[in-house]
Write a protein that holds these residues in place. Structure first.
Motif: not given
Length: 144
Positions: A104-112
């Motif tokens: 989460d700290s690298v990718r965030g909490s939203v994906i397409r």
């Protein structure tokens, strides 16, 4: 929407505010049915997998969203599992932990939504781990 979700959507290129977002619970991704928010129930259509940086990652979907001013078909607000481990040495047996804060700290909490693999995932708990079993395909693993 939290400020983190809005920030993650903006990072993905969305012109977004809390009034331009529509929530929905069900998404059909290449004909496969996913339902957000089922984590913890006996049926779990909310666990998804996606490929990032040459490896498969697993997450549970809190909610699907669509941005009114966007061209993208939608996004998933997710909680990540840990990076997958392969205890038998093959990408067919996958083990993860519940805490995906490092991802989460690298990718965030939203994906397409378009980045979600169209494969249902069956979850089997085992102590502080979960075994993830796809109903089709297998994990993408980095080549060393």
């Amino acid at each position: 929407m939290t400020e983190q979700h809005l920030g993650d959507l903006r990072y993905l290129g969305c012109d977004v505010d809390c009034l331009s977002v529509t929530y929905f619970a069900v998404a059909y991704i290449m004909g496969v049915h996913f339902r957000a928010g089922q984590w913890g129930s006996s049926r779990c259509g909310s666990v998804v997998t996606t490929v990032a940086d040459g490896r498969s990652l697993y997450a549970r979907v809190r909610m699907f969203v669509r941005v009114d001013r966007g061209e993208n078909p939608g996004y998933a607000l997710v909680d990540w599992f840990s990076e997958p481990e392969y205890p038998t040495g093959t990408p067919l047996v996958v083990r993860v932990k519940d805490d995906g804060s490092a991802i989460d700290s690298v990718r965030g909490s939203v994906i397409r939504i378009t980045s979600i693999d169209p494969s249902r995932v069956i979850v089997e708990p085992d102590g502080d781990h979960f075994y993830m079993m796809r109903d089709s395909g297998y994990d993408t693993v980095p080549v060393l």
